[in-house]
Design an enzyme around this catalytic site. Structure first.
Site, mmCIF file in Angstrom:
data_model
loop_
_atom_site.group_PDB
_atom_site.id
_atom_site.type_symbol
_atom_site.label_atom_id
_atom_site.label_comp_id
_atom_site.label_asym_id
_atom_site.label_seq_id
_atom_site.Cartn_x
_atom_site.Cartn_y
_atom_site.Cartn_z
ATOM 1 N N ASP A 116 0.880 -1.171 0.000
ATOM 2 C CA ASP A 116 0.000 0.000 0.000
ATOM 3 C C ASP A 116 0.914 1.217 0.000
ATOM 4 O OD1 ASP A 116 -1.834 1.980 0.458
ATOM 5 O OD2 ASP A 116 -2.291 1.404 2.513
ATOM 6 N N GLU A 149 -1.256 10.745 0.589
ATOM 7 C CA GLU A 149 -2.571 10.121 0.728
ATOM 8 C C GLU A 149 -2.758 9.644 2.168
ATOM 9 O OE1 GLU A 149 -5.550 6.748 0.636
ATOM 10 O OE2 GLU A 149 -3.492 6.756 1.331
ATOM 11 N N GLU A 150 -1.724 8.981 2.678
ATOM 12 C CA GLU A 150 -1.825 8.321 3.991
ATOM 13 C C GLU A 150 -1.995 9.310 5.138
ATOM 14 O OE1 GLU A 150 -2.320 5.323 4.297
ATOM 15 O OE2 GLU A 150 -1.306 4.168 2.737
#
Ligand SMILES: [Zn+2]
Length: 399
Positions: A116, A149-150
């Site tokens: 991810d 994003e995270e």
């Protein structure tokens, strides 16, 4: 009939192993962006087609680079398709040492892996490699590799829609199974409360103090009794909420001695719902609970605590119709590689929330990331390759 996809599986896996070995935790995406750009050029993308936007200048946290954007001309007519993924990994991935073990890529167990979302990065490079090497006819394509994003979907949020070249639909790669389509996700609001009470000696003159802790405790009890805590189901909507932090100043505990009436508490929480109005309603429920609690806790002179409640939307929800063009194309793509599509709604936000908000309906597909954000994270290689094949189908199907 199953489509024959001429994917070079060994090359795809090589891209993945290379990207997994590069550190690039959220906010520090320069090295991985450079590597992705180099790999894209190695498979035949001209340097002139690769650029960075200036999203990082608008992100309120230090961020090394903007989003990486690649534009490929079409080799057959058709509306432009966007393929998106995120460059960053969670901090637990720092120092990851990927290795192949059977059908899996794993780490030594001391870090997360970063499947991810390096599976997404490798998939997008493999997609372009396959299209160019085999001269497969495709409409114009934009690739988007987002940053941060995270840590809050920042890169996608700050992206200017005009950067996407008029793409009419998007396939975002950030999931587990190639056949599992995420076609909607909740929206979220964050709320924050500062309670200023009054300190007093808890043994000598407790009646002269105003306990900020007590105000917070009563407020949360009120919120729970009114049905706003945890899973929220009301006639007017459904959602979830949580109280994440109950503390004091700058990461300190709330209060610092048993013999002092606590004068300061800082509480942070969130609310989620498929409807942004209902996420706002949950937040309003908490606000009302804090107001009520404020009026219940007073010192001997009748003074109350100061309660400062604020809330900010984190990301908007979205829901795509099962028969919308992007979902329909995604389903056809999955069937084309011999799988059966399923659809689901996510209880967490994705870059897709912002891309949809920017006007590009976005389905999120998977490419083999498992046990993400944990030291047990692994990539299932056959599933990763299924995701790669799916992307080629999605890029080459007739409109
Ligand atoms: Zn992700």
């Amino acid at each position: 009939m199953t489509m024959n996809i001429p994917l070079d599986a060994a090359a795809a896996e090589k891209h993945l192993m290379k990207f997994l070995a590069i550190d690039g935790v959220t906010g520090q995406e320069a090295a991985i962006a450079k590597s992705v750009s180099e790999e894209l050029q190695a498979v035949g993308v001209p340097a002139s087609a690769i650029r960075f936007d200036d999203a990082h200048t608008r992100i309120p946290l230090p961020t090394e680079t903007g989003n990486l954007i690649v534009e490929l001309p079409g080799t057959k007519p058709g509306p432009r398709i966007l393929f998106a993924t995120h460059l960053d990994t969670v901090p637990l991935c720092a120092g990851a040492k990927p290795k192949r073990e059977g059908d899996h890529i794993v780490t030594d167990g001391s870090t997360a892996l970063g499947g991810d979302n390096r599976t997404g990065c490798a998939l997008l490079v493999s997609l372009v490699e396959t299209l160019l090497k085999h001269k497969l006819p495709h409409p114009p394509i934009t690739l988007l590799f987002t940053v941060r994003e995270e840590s809050g979907l920042h890169g996608a949020r700050e992206l200017k829609p005009s950067e996407l070249g008029g793409a009419v639909m998007c396939f975002n790669v950030d999931g587990k199974l190639a056949s599992e389509l995420i076609i909607g996700a909740v929206g979220q609001e964050n709320w924050d409360v500062e309670i200023k009470g009054k300190a007093s000696h808890a043994g000598v003159a407790p009646e002269k103090g105003i306990s900020a802790t007590l105000v917070g405790a009563i407020a949360l009890t009120e919120a729970q009794r009114a049905g706003w805590f945890g899973k929220v189901v009301k006639p007017e909507g459904r959602g979830t909420s949580n109280v994440g932090i109950f503390g004091g100043k700058e990461g300190q505990p709330a209060g610092d001695a048993t013999n002092v009436v606590t004068d300061y508490v800082h509480i942070k929480g969130e609310a989620r719902s498929p409807e942004s109005a209902f996420a706002t309603a949950i937040t309003a429920g908490y606000r009302a609970a804090f107001e009520k609690a404020q009026n219940e806790v007073k010192d001997a002179a009748g003074a109350a605590a100061e309660v400062k409640f604020s809330n900010t939307p984190a990301y908007p929800p979205f829901t795509l119709a099962e028969d919308s063009p992007v979902v329909e194309r995604a389903k056809r793509g999955i069937e084309a590689i011999g799988l059966k599509p399923t659809t689901l709604f996510s209880n967490g936000g994705l870059d897709a929330n912002w891309l949809d908000k920017h006007g590009v309906p976005t389905v999120t597909i998977g490419a083999g990331q498992y046990e993400i954000h944990t030291v047990k994270e692994y990539v299932d290689v056959p599933e990763f390759l299924r995701g790669c094949r799916l992307s080629v189908a999605l890029a080459t199907l007739d409109p």
